[in-house]
Design a protein around this motif. Sequence first.
Motif, PDB file in Angstrom:
ATOM      1  N   ARG A   1       1.105  -1.221  -0.515  1.00  0.00           N
ATOM      2  CA  ARG A   1       0.142  -0.426  -0.315  1.00  0.00           C
ATOM      3  C   ARG A   1       0.401   1.151  -0.221  1.00  0.00           C
ATOM      4  O   ARG A   1       1.279   1.640   0.960  1.00  0.00           O
ATOM      5  CB  ARG A   1      -0.627   0.066   1.054  1.00  0.00           C
ATOM      6  CG  ARG A   1      -1.984  -1.172   1.018  1.00  0.00           C
ATOM      7  CD  ARG A   1      -2.904  -1.514   2.896  1.00  0.00           C
ATOM      8  NE  ARG A   1      -2.891  -0.790   3.501  1.00  0.00           N
ATOM      9  CZ  ARG A   1      -3.689  -1.090   4.173  1.00  0.00           C
ATOM     10  NH1 ARG A   1      -4.115  -2.503   4.689  1.00  0.00           N
ATOM     11  NH2 ARG A   1      -4.241  -0.249   5.767  1.00  0.00           N
TER      12      ARG A   1
ATOM     13  N   ALA B   1       1.761   4.926  -1.166  1.00  0.00           N
ATOM     14  CA  ALA B   1       1.232   5.815  -2.110  1.00  0.00           C
ATOM     15  C   ALA B   1       2.270   7.318  -2.620  1.00  0.00           C
ATOM     16  O   ALA B   1       3.718   6.518  -2.913  1.00  0.00           O
ATOM     17  CB  ALA B   1       0.745   7.038  -1.339  1.00  0.00           C
TER      18      ALA B   1
ATOM     19  N   TYR C   1      -4.019   6.647  -3.769  1.00  0.00           N
ATOM     20  CA  TYR C   1      -3.284   6.566  -3.747  1.00  0.00           C
ATOM     21  C   TYR C   1      -1.950   8.273  -3.679  1.00  0.00           C
ATOM     22  O   TYR C   1      -1.361   8.050  -3.762  1.00  0.00           O
ATOM     23  CB  TYR C   1      -2.406   5.714  -3.314  1.00  0.00           C
ATOM     24  CG  TYR C   1      -3.153   4.198  -2.716  1.00  0.00           C
ATOM     25  CD1 TYR C   1      -3.844   4.317  -1.314  1.00  0.00           C
ATOM     26  CD2 TYR C   1      -2.080   2.879  -1.858  1.00  0.00           C
ATOM     27  CE1 TYR C   1      -4.730   3.537  -0.110  1.00  0.00           C
ATOM     28  CE2 TYR C   1      -2.774   2.185  -1.412  1.00  0.00           C
ATOM     29  CZ  TYR C   1      -3.267   2.443  -0.239  1.00  0.00           C
ATOM     30  OH  TYR C   1      -4.012   1.589   0.431  1.00  0.00           O
TER      31      TYR C   1
ATOM     32  N   LEU D   1      -5.107  10.724   3.044  1.00  0.00           N
ATOM     33  CA  LEU D   1      -4.258   9.764   2.884  1.00  0.00           C
ATOM     34  C   LEU D   1      -4.789   8.478   4.118  1.00  0.00           C
ATOM     35  O   LEU D   1      -5.440   7.216   4.063  1.00  0.00           O
ATOM     36  CB  LEU D   1      -2.921   9.011   2.104  1.00  0.00           C
ATOM     37  CG  LEU D   1      -2.720   9.525   1.200  1.00  0.00           C
ATOM     38  CD1 LEU D   1      -1.017  10.118   1.042  1.00  0.00           C
ATOM     39  CD2 LEU D   1      -3.422   8.707  -0.156  1.00  0.00           C
TER      40      LEU D   1
ATOM     41  N   PRO E   1      -2.198   4.328   2.806  1.00  0.00           N
ATOM     42  CA  PRO E   1      -1.264   3.563   2.715  1.00  0.00           C
ATOM     43  C   PRO E   1      -0.008   3.186   4.129  1.00  0.00           C
ATOM     44  O   PRO E   1      -0.556   3.721   5.378  1.00  0.00           O
ATOM     45  CB  PRO E   1      -0.692   4.463   2.004  1.00  0.00           C
ATOM     46  CG  PRO E   1      -1.115   5.815   2.124  1.00  0.00           C
ATOM     47  CD  PRO E   1      -2.871   5.898   2.808  1.00  0.00           C
TER      48      PRO E   1
END
Length: 375
Positions: free
Chosen positions: A191, A193, A227, A246, A253
């Motif tokens: 995950r 970003a 993201y 986010l 993330p």
Amino acid sequence: MGRTGRARTAAGPTLAVVAREAGVSVPTASKVVNGREDVAPATRRRVTEALDRLGYVRRPRCDGAGATPLVDLVVNTLDDSASGAVLHGAEAAAHDAGLEVVVRAARTRTGSERPGRAWQERLVLRGSAGVLFHLAEPSPAQYAWLEQHRVPLALIDPVCEPPPGAVSVGGANWQGGVTATEHLLALGHERVAVITGPAGPTLSGRARLAGYRSALAAAGVRHRPEYARHADGTDDASVRRAVRELLDLPQPPTAAFLCSDRMAPGVYGALAERGLRVPDDMSVVGFDDLPEARRLSPPLTTVRQPLAEMAATALHLLLRMRDGHRPESTRTELSTRLVERASTAPPPVPPLGRPAAVLLGGTPPWGEVSGPRPR
């Protein structure tokens, strides 16, 4: 037939032709060419327009046998550590070549982001060997003016796509984006970003973003559009807002690739506001390796862009163009490399997620309960 059709020498029009075109005496035209102040504004404008219309090439003044040749450096702003690195590289290379550097900030107190006409006139009158631009783009009219007056130029890390034939030097931005993202993937993050510049990012920002996406694709990790965030690296509030967005995702993330080190203080601050730590809760990688990256706590892992070397390379290309040699390629890229510090680590187990209290609009449990927060 207009006077512009009258004879000129093979090297261009003589001062007498310019004077005749402007309807002034040769001494008056000479005063304008040499930057004398004792000329009426309207007369100066007429002579200047005739000089440009006829393509007269002003010869550099010689202020004595001991005069040191000059090269001009135009930077976006002087209040920036990146500009300092560029100036350091340009000055070192200029010293080796027996030159001195004249520095001009494009962004002035009046808000202007391009040097004006008066700067152009002084540039030629002082016999500059050429102009280096760093994060400061000449206008189309300025490109044409510099070409007309045979002043070579080179762009360092250009903001926009240079026009055909313009020489530029930059870092390997795409590869740097790949390297930064691969580092996070190798630590186990999926995950990941990315925070890039404002919408319609710079040439380098687009390349770094493309490198991020390529690294995800090569690793078989799905790119999540949510993201990808935009923020102005010079605006702390803009960066913090992007981080909050986010963190408020259902699956935040666990790592972030910043397309500029300038964003890192805002990222660290936004995480601290939520009681989160770098790299325990989120790993962060920057780009540029500016001096402030080392001063952060923890020090920032980042992709080093060789700004001083880029400036030196641009100066060497400029001097070759001054001597009549065009480079084989108009674009020169210098390699980037990852500098590992303390801002990256494997993802937290379990990874960050939004507990029920957050989904219902409350605050995370570790914001309400004393003692250690859940890991």
